[in-house]
Structure formats: C-alpha cells, structure tokens
Design an enzyme around this catalytic site. Structure first.
Site, short mmCIF file in Angstrom:
data_model
loop_
_atom_site.label_atom_id
_atom_site.label_comp_id
_atom_site.label_asym_id
_atom_site.label_seq_id
_atom_site.Cartn_x
_atom_site.Cartn_y
_atom_site.Cartn_z
N CYS A 16 13.36 55.07 105.14
CA CYS A 16 14.01 54.40 106.08
C CYS A 16 14.10 55.06 107.40
O CYS A 16 14.53 56.26 107.46
CB CYS A 16 15.22 53.49 105.62
SG CYS A 16 14.78 52.41 104.39
N GLU A 43 25.14 51.44 93.90
CA GLU A 43 25.62 51.32 95.20
C GLU A 43 26.10 49.89 95.66
O GLU A 43 25.86 48.79 95.06
CB GLU A 43 24.36 51.62 96.24
CG GLU A 43 23.92 53.04 96.04
CD GLU A 43 22.64 53.25 96.94
OE1 GLU A 43 22.47 54.33 97.43
OE2 GLU A 43 22.26 52.45 97.47
N ASP A 46 16.03 52.01 96.19
CA ASP A 46 17.53 51.49 96.12
C ASP A 46 17.79 50.41 96.80
O ASP A 46 18.60 49.58 96.57
CB ASP A 46 18.24 52.63 96.42
CG ASP A 46 18.81 53.56 95.67
OD1 ASP A 46 18.09 53.57 94.38
OD2 ASP A 46 19.52 54.73 95.80
N SER A 104 25.46 52.79 99.94
CA SER A 104 24.22 53.18 100.32
C SER A 104 24.55 54.11 101.62
O SER A 104 25.35 54.16 102.13
CB SER A 104 23.42 52.02 100.85
OG SER A 104 22.23 52.46 101.73
N CYS A 151 12.61 59.92 98.96
CA CYS A 151 13.56 58.90 99.21
C CYS A 151 14.66 59.31 98.08
O CYS A 151 14.96 60.50 97.48
CB CYS A 151 12.99 57.41 98.89
SG CYS A 151 12.17 56.93 100.23
N ASP A 152 15.73 58.17 98.08
CA ASP A 152 16.93 58.43 97.80
C ASP A 152 17.42 59.28 96.34
O ASP A 152 18.19 60.14 96.36
CB ASP A 152 17.93 57.10 97.48
CG ASP A 152 17.74 56.34 98.82
OD1 ASP A 152 16.71 56.53 99.57
OD2 ASP A 152 18.86 55.65 98.97
N LYS A 153 16.52 58.95 95.37
CA LYS A 153 16.66 59.69 94.25
C LYS A 153 15.60 60.59 93.67
O LYS A 153 15.70 61.55 93.06
CB LYS A 153 16.82 58.67 93.11
CG LYS A 153 18.14 57.94 93.21
CD LYS A 153 19.29 58.58 93.55
CE LYS A 153 20.45 57.63 93.96
NZ LYS A 153 20.25 56.71 95.16
#
Length: 664
Positions: free
Chosen positions: A232, A521, A119, A547, A161-163
């Site tokens: 992150c 985002e 992302d 985000s 991670c994010d997805k």
C-alpha cells in the site's frame, strides 16, 4: 482399432501419453569420495537437479536459495489467477530476475514461496484472527524450507507486506551462520485524484453517514490501486517493514519503497543477488550484520519515519530470532523522545511512499539522523560496508554498489530530480524534512506509551498522528468522555455506522487481545474515526492492535488484556474516562476517574481500586466463538505483546513441564 484410428488417437487424445522416456545422456560429476562420504540426500538432490533440466555438468555449482511470499499467477501481462493482495502479485517477476542473475554468476539458484494473507482484505472478518499468528507460522515454514536445502551458501528473501516481510526477516535472522539479504517488494503507485488505499478502507462508514455518494465510493474503489503490484502507498506496516529491513542493514541502501514493477525495482532484484554472492565470497554472515546496534538503528529510523505501531511487535520478534535482546518499552520510549519525526508521508502526512522513495528514502532520512548523532554507523550491512560508509557514498553522490555501471552514478541526485519532474509541488525537502524544518512544521514525535489504572502494564498511541488541531499549545491532547463499551469490533463498527457513537464518547473495545481474537487489527474503527467529519471528537482504547494506517486518538496494546484480568475488562457504559497525552514529552495516562452511577464525583485511587475489586468483568467478555484452535494454542504460548508475541521454545517447555508436574 485400425492404423488410421491409432494415428488419430495418438495425435488428438488426452488419454495418449508416454509411459517411459528416453534416458538423458550424460554423467553427473559426482566423485567416488562423494558417494562414499556424503549424505545420500546430497547425491539425490543433484539427481533431482538434473531431472529439473539443470545442466548435469553444473550440478556442483554453489547453491543459493530464493524465498518469496509471491501469490497469484501471471502469463506475461495477463492475470491468470489473482493474488490475495498486490503486495505479492509481482514478486515472482523479481524472483525471475534474481534467479537469472544467480545463473549468470555461475551459481545454482533454487526458488520456493510461502505466500501471505492481506490484512486489508481480512479486516472485520475471522481471517484477521490469523494475522499475527501467521507471522510466526510463516517464519517457521520459511525456516524449515531453508534448512531443507542443506548445502545452501546464502538465502535471498523477497517479501513486501504486513506479516510476510516480518516473517521473512525472522526466518533470515535465524540464519546466523550464512549470508542473507532482503529484497523489499516495493510499493504500489497512488492514482491521481483518487483516495489513497488507507482512506478507501473507510468507504463503508462514509457511505453510511452520507459523507460520500455511492457513485463516488464506487469510482474511488475502482481506481485506488494505481498499479497491480507493491505494498500500500501509505506508511503502514508493509512500508514500515521495508524501511526497517533496510535500517537493519539486511537490505541494500535505497531499496525500501521502490515502485513495484519499475525498472529501478527490477535492478534492485539483480543488485540484491549480486550482493548476496559477494557476501558469500567474503564470508560475511547474518550474525555480523544483524546485531544489537542494528536493532537500535532500526528503532531510530522507525521513529524518524513515523512508522506503524505493529513494528513494536515485529522488531522484538526479529531480534529474538537473531538471538539478541528484545528492546524494552523503556528503550522505545527513550528513542522516540530523542528522535524527531522527519517524513511527511501518508497516513499522518501528505505524500505517498513512492514520493518518499524519490526524495531519497531511507538513506536520506539517515543522513539527517547521523548529523544528530543518533545512528550506530559502524554496523556492517549487506553491501559488505558499514552503514557510515554507505551514507558517505549516498551523500557524496558516488556509486552505491561497486558493480554499478557509470550511468547509475549519483542515484541520490537522479531520484530527487525525478520527483520534481513528475510532481513539481513535491520538493524532496518537503517530503523528507530536516530536523529544523520538522520542528518548524510542528511535527510531533511518533510514539507515546501511556499507563494508568486502565493499563497497569502500559499501552501505546501513535501520538505523532493525532490531528494537530486536537493538541493544545503546550503539546497536550486531553479528553474526558463517557465510555461506550464493546466486546467485539463488529458491534463497535456497527454502532459507529448507525450513529450510536457520538462526539465526546470514548470507545472501549475489549476482548481483542491475543487471547480473544489473536490480537486482531481494529482498523475498521480507527479508519472510520479518521475519515468521518466528527471522528476526531471520539477516542478509542483497546487491548487489540491497529493497522499501520491508523491515526488519531487511538490507544491500543493495553495490558493486561481484558481476558487475562486486565482492569479494562471492568469498564462499564457511562463510566468517565480521562486521557492525557503529552505529545512533546511523550508521556501520558488513561484512567477511569468516575463511575457511571455518579459521573460528577471524581474518585480517589483507593476508590478506583475498590470499584475494580467489586466489579466483575463484562458479562459478554469471552474469546471470539470462531477463534481457530491453532490460534488459541498460539495465544496461550506466545510471549506477550511487549516481547513480540513470539513462541519462545524455552518458555513453552517450562509451561509444559509445569503442567506435567501438576498431573503427576
């Protein structure tokens, strides 16, 4: 060709290759009954296993599937091909440890991977339009893969991670009748004296406003990824998803946020494989772990950590995949009102996610929460024990897992000591605060759900991340400002970088919901407003999302979105907007209160209704011209932002049937 030429050809030419090989010796141990009664796929699968050089005598071992979101290629320490992000770059190494563990337990591991995008890399690009829909697509493919190993005894998911991690949890949540486990992909380490990975994403705005030199920007950009693997190092969507996986009971205690590539991270890969085999031996399936109470616990822990707003899309989707009720907006509100935020972590706090892990991570936060009576302790977890039993062990300093060696005892004491050894200023109790200390530090609860004439179906703000100096002594954030309307994030960030958005403005960003951009985002904007010296004087209201690293007075998830007729579509430049957020009682409103034609004349509710009925939507409002066709289909069939944006089969079939009935 003479004999010398032939020998030279055979030795050196890439065009010389065998067309047949000598048959492997041995017999596949398949009985006559199996040949007669089992599906041909079962037999062919074992033939394939032998072909991949598994010992033919062992092809009848129990099958366990490892699924990851790995990306990139490594040869030892050498990078052969980059991954799209550090979060999936080292996952193949963890999978190797897990696979070896399965093999040592006399089971037969299989490994597949469905990689994931970054992302951060796609911010401000058309790649961001795929982000949320990708989660659904990946969950579908991961589900297809696990079903394609029909004789599996359990599934281990490795993701970061994010997805990719929400997709993995959705895929495993749907595996109700078999055991599953999540091995979180961990976090990258922060580089000393360098801006964190959330801050460096705003370097373009800082350079544009000359708040940082070009050389400083170049230096920070080079070093901000302290280590090559892991999500992150702030509590964004990646880290929050890891926390939620553990809070759901789907991951081992103290596995979320471990430093990727470290010894403890590799040990967790081994421990997770052992735990999955034990679950299978004891007939403990996913449906026994992933329950309605487990979803509740995840929501409480999310609030205590100050987690990413994106989990309000992902937790309902995981619940839906498990066949459970999706949490309502009212339930989110109730949990956030009664759950204090306890974790002092970036982006709203001071410390990195690795510091949080060393301070005790999820179990340490849960110790505080259970003292407040906020947890459902009877929930079963992947240890085979209840949450309450796990927390007893954590608090009392015993073995976390029955198979641990003596030198692994008292993990809690050892990791907290490690934190102070490396960073004397980071006392564990300053990273993870007690409720009393959090209250004294005036840490605000995580989420508020404002409504108002711009958001009849509600909206969302991470109120715990508003700059403290912008909140008055009564816990109120208040802003009345002039609207600056944009129909694309690109135009909005350009205006911010060029100084066209000034203190006192309220940015209205529309057309960025599911129908416009796949619900991209808008971190370019939220990140810029956090990092710029005057950014706290500007607010943002959008039908898009943020985000997980976003902070400040940023209100998103506005419903209805502009492209389906939401009143936010009719705001015009110069209109006066009022924002009220009660950060203590977690209530709020976002309202248009005066027209640009007479900004000093505050309008009544009837006047506002008349104004909206007389106006047309913004003349440039339309779906992004580069929105991919598959995302258009996803947007038309997803369930809505308060129901996880899932593609519910029953709902889609009703839509199709209604359309077919019209065509008759």
């Amino acid at each position: 060709m003479n004999n010398n030429d032939k020998e030279h050809f055979q030795e050196n030419s890439p065009f010389y290759f065998p067309l047949e090989v000598t048959p492997r010796k041995g017999l596949l141990p398949i009985s006559r009954e199996d040949y007669e009664d089992k599906p041909s796929g079962d037999i062919f699968g074992k033939i394939q296993d032998a072909g991949m050089k598994w010992n033919p005598e062992d092809v009848n071992q129990s099958e366990f599937l490892i699924m990851s979101t790995a990306g990139g290629l490594k040869n030892g320490e050498e990078t052969l091909a980059l991954g799209m992000h550090s979060g999936h770059f080292e996952l193949g190494d963890a999978a190797k440890v897990a696979a070896s563990t399965f093999k040592n337990l006399f089971t037969k591991p299989y490994y597949v991977s469905v990689s994931d995008p970054c992302d951060g890399r796609t911010q401000g690009t058309t790649g961001m339009m795929n982000s949320l829909a990708y989660r659904n697509h990946a969950a579908t493919v991961l589900g297809d893969l696990r079903r394609s190993l029909p004789n599996r005894k359990g599934v281990m998911g490795i993701a970061t991670c994010d997805k990719g991690l929400p997709a993995m949890m959705m895929a495993l949540a749907n595996e109700s009748n078999l055991p599953t486990i999540i091995m979180p992909g961990g976090v990258t380490l922060i580089a000393k004296g360098i801006k964190d990975l959330g801050s460096v994403q705003s370097l373009p705005s800082l350079v544009s406003h000359k708040e940082i030199s070009l050389q400083e920007a170049q230096s920070h950009g080079c070093a901000s990824c302290g280590t090559p693997g892991g999500g992150c190092h702030f509590l964004g969507t990646a880290a929050t998803s890891q926390v939620v996986a553990e809070a759901l009971g789907m991951a081992l205690p103290h596995s979320a946020l471990a430093p990727s590539g470290g010894k403890i991270w590799y040990a967790l890969a081994k421990d997770s494989a052992i735990a999955l085999v034990n679950l299978a031996k004891n007939n403990i399936n996913t449906s026994q772990i992933l329950t309605q109470d487990a979803v509740y616990n995840a929501m409480v822990v999310h609030a205590a950590f100050g987690g990413s707003t994106n989990l309000l899309l992902h937790i309902p989707a995981i619940a839906h995949a498990a066949g459970l009720q999706m949490p309502t907006r009212e339930e989110w509100e109730d949990i956030n009102r009664k759950t204090p935020r306890l974790v002092n972590v970036l982006p709203a706090g001071k410390y990195s996610t690795a510091h949080v892990y060393a301070a005790g991570g999820v179990p340490e936060v849960m110790i505080h929460l259970r003292k407040l009576g906020l947890l459902k302790e009877d929930c079963l977890t992947v240890t085979g024990k209840t949450l309450g039993e796990n927390l007893d062990v954590w608090e009392q300093g015993g073995k976390m897992f029955s198979w641990e060696a003596e030198n692994k005892r008292d993990r809690r004491q050892q990791v907290r000591f490690n934190l102070q050894s490396f960073n004397p200023d980071a006392h564990p109790d300053k990273v993870i605060l007690s409720p009393e200390a959090a209250k004294k530090a005036k840490m605000k609860s995580t989420l508020t759900f404002p409504s108002g004439n711009l958001a009849p179906e509600g909206a969302l703000i991470k109120s715990g991340a508003i700059a403290p100096e912008m909140i008055d002594g009564n816990g109120i954030y208040y802003k009345k400002g002039v609207a600056k309307v944009f129909v694309s994030e690109a135009n909005a960030i350009k205006a911010i970088n060029h100084g066209e958005v000034k203190p006192g403005h309220i940015v209205i960003l529309i057309g960025t919901g599911p129908s416009g951009t796949g619900m991209e985002e808008t971190f370019q904007i939220t990140g810029a407003l956090k990092q710029l010296s005057f950014g706290k004087e500007i607010a943002l209201i959008t039908d898009g999302r943020f985000s997980g690293v976003s902070t400040g007075a940023c209100i998103g998830h506005v419903g209805p979105e502009a492209l389906v007729g939401g009143p936010i579509s009719k705001v015009q430049d110069g209109d006066v907007i009022e924002i009220k957020i009660d950060c203590d009682n977690l209530s709020g409103s976002i309202n248009l209160i005066a027209s640009h034609s007479d900004p000093d004349a505050e309008l009544s509710e009837a006047d506002i209704a008349q104004l909206f009925s007389s106006r047309s939507p913004h003349p440039e409002l339309r779906p992004h011209p580069e929105l991919p066709d598959d995302i258009k289909i996803w947007a038309a069939t997803q369930s809505g932002i308060w129901e996880g944006c899932v593609q519910d089969a029953d709902r889609i079939l009703k839509i199709v049937k209604a359309g077919m009935d019209v065509l008759k």
